[in-house]
Design an enzyme around this catalytic site. Structure first.
Site, mmCIF file in Angstrom:
data_model
loop_
_atom_site.group_PDB
_atom_site.id
_atom_site.type_symbol
_atom_site.label_atom_id
_atom_site.label_comp_id
_atom_site.label_asym_id
_atom_site.label_seq_id
_atom_site.Cartn_x
_atom_site.Cartn_y
_atom_site.Cartn_z
ATOM 1 N N ASN A 11 -32.826 -5.388 -4.201
ATOM 2 C CA ASN A 11 -31.586 -5.492 -4.984
ATOM 3 C C ASN A 11 -31.709 -7.011 -5.342
ATOM 4 O OD1 ASN A 11 -29.160 -5.662 -5.855
ATOM 5 N ND2 ASN A 11 -27.935 -5.320 -3.909
ATOM 6 N N LYS A 13 -29.193 -8.322 -6.973
ATOM 7 C CA LYS A 13 -27.989 -8.632 -7.361
ATOM 8 C C LYS A 13 -27.685 -9.538 -8.607
ATOM 9 C CE LYS A 13 -27.047 -8.356 -2.441
ATOM 10 N NZ LYS A 13 -26.360 -8.667 -1.303
ATOM 11 N N HIS A 97 -22.225 -0.137 -3.928
ATOM 12 C CA HIS A 97 -22.628 -1.256 -2.944
ATOM 13 C C HIS A 97 -21.357 -1.726 -2.417
ATOM 14 C CE1 HIS A 97 -24.066 -5.329 -1.757
ATOM 15 N NE2 HIS A 97 -25.326 -4.601 -1.601
ATOM 16 N N GLU A 99 -20.477 -4.966 -2.104
ATOM 17 C CA GLU A 99 -19.931 -5.651 -3.081
ATOM 18 C C GLU A 99 -19.258 -5.334 -4.235
ATOM 19 O OE1 GLU A 99 -23.689 -8.105 -3.481
ATOM 20 O OE2 GLU A 99 -23.553 -8.447 -1.503
ATOM 21 N N GLU A 167 -25.372 0.117 4.906
ATOM 22 C CA GLU A 167 -25.573 -1.402 4.963
ATOM 23 C C GLU A 167 -24.204 -1.788 5.499
ATOM 24 O OE1 GLU A 167 -28.124 -2.868 1.512
ATOM 25 O OE2 GLU A 167 -26.226 -2.689 0.744
ATOM 26 N N GLY A 173 -26.418 -10.358 3.787
ATOM 27 C CA GLY A 173 -26.605 -11.783 3.568
ATOM 28 C C GLY A 173 -26.171 -12.711 4.786
ATOM 29 N N SER A 210 -29.733 -7.953 5.627
ATOM 30 C CA SER A 210 -30.502 -8.904 6.245
ATOM 31 C C SER A 210 -31.944 -8.487 6.596
ATOM 32 C CB SER A 210 -29.971 -9.718 7.460
ATOM 33 O OG SER A 210 -28.800 -10.349 6.994
HETATM 34 P P1 PGA Z 1 -29.391 -8.869 1.918
HETATM 35 O O1 PGA Z 1 -28.755 -7.925 1.051
HETATM 36 O O2 PGA Z 1 -30.683 -8.230 2.295
HETATM 37 O O3 PGA Z 1 -29.303 -10.173 1.060
HETATM 38 O O4 PGA Z 1 -28.665 -8.951 3.437
HETATM 39 C C1 PGA Z 1 -28.846 -6.514 1.223
HETATM 40 C C2 PGA Z 1 -27.874 -5.803 0.231
HETATM 41 O O5 PGA Z 1 -26.717 -6.293 -0.001
HETATM 42 O O6 PGA Z 1 -28.447 -4.864 -0.570
#
Ligand code: PGA
Length: 247
Positions: A11, A13, A97, A99, A167, A173, A210
């Protein structure tokens, strides 16, 4: 249940300009030279999807979007529909997601409507769920996540190809990951909810948050972990490939 074919999805983003597609092409080339049994996908910003689809054509990397609108078209300035993603060359789309849920106020019902739009457009949705740290500390993680599964997965998914991504919001992150025990507990609960609701005994349940080349093998070996949704570590071909190879 252990799933032998894993689904490893990146992803990006809101990262990536046209020049960065060289990283995606490097993944394609590496997988052509040394194929994997696993499914591999990359979800790009909408601006890159058409070009990515063109440049990755004929390879093993599936192309995805990161969100879609629930309508096929209309007066929704700035939005992109599932049909448009499909038309641009995508076959996957991330929906719900955290976010988007937290930053754009998306509810379970909004996510379910987007899933239906994705299916109508012929896209395979990857539906994200996950608890906040506050919810976990309050002992409510399983209840919150299974509630999201119930509210975000419409009946239309029965018999369709889709994936769920667990997640934990506090792992995204941050460099923090749940314990193997916490992942196993949650994935088992999600599987039960999937079977009860949709009879989905083999739908892949990805872990996200992560994931990196160092922790991927351990996380991917957990029961009912059918793959990974990878944010930061998907931006560089070498890191992403190391995760694909760890699966
Ligand atoms: P990350 O993000 O691997 O940077 O923690 C995962 C995600 O939000 O899909």
């Amino acid at each position: 249940m252990k799933q032998s074919v894993k689904m490893i999805v990146g992803n990006w983003k809101m990262n990536g300009l046209a020049a960065d597609l060289a990283q995606a092409e490097a993944v394609k080339t590496a997988l052509a030279e040394a194929p994997t049994a696993n499914r591999v996908g990359l979800c790009f910003p909408a601006t890159l999807i058409a070009q990515a689809a063109w440049r990755l054509k004929g390879g093993a990397v599936e192309v995805g979007g990161q969100d879609c609108h629930a309508a096929a078209s209309g007066a929704f300035t700035g939005s992109v529909s599932a049909k448009m993603l499909k038309d641009a060359g995508a076959s996957l789309v991330i929906v719900g997601h955290s976010e988007r849920r937290a930053g754009f106020g998306e509810t379970d019902a909004d996510v379910a409507a987007k899933v239906e739009a994705a299916l109508r457009a012929g896209l395979e949705p990857i539906v994200c769920v996950g608890e906040t740290l506050e919810e976990r500390d309050a002992g409510r993680a399983v209840e919150v996540v299974t509630g999201q599964v119930a509210g975000s997965l419409p009946e239309a998914l029965r018999g369709q190809a889709f994936a769920v991504a667990y997640e934990p919001v506090w792992a995204i992150g941050t460099g923090r990951t749940p314990t193997v025990h916490q992942v196993a507990e949650m994935h088992a609960a999600i599987r039960r909810a999937l079977v009860d609701r949709l009879g989905a005994a083999t739908t892949p349940i990805l872990y996200g948050g992560s994931v990196n080349p160092k922790n991927a093998a351990e996380l991917l070996a957990v029961d009912e972990v059918g793959g990974a949704l990878v944010g930061g570590a998907s931006l560089k071909a070498d890191d992403f490939l190391a995760i694909v190879r760890a699966a």
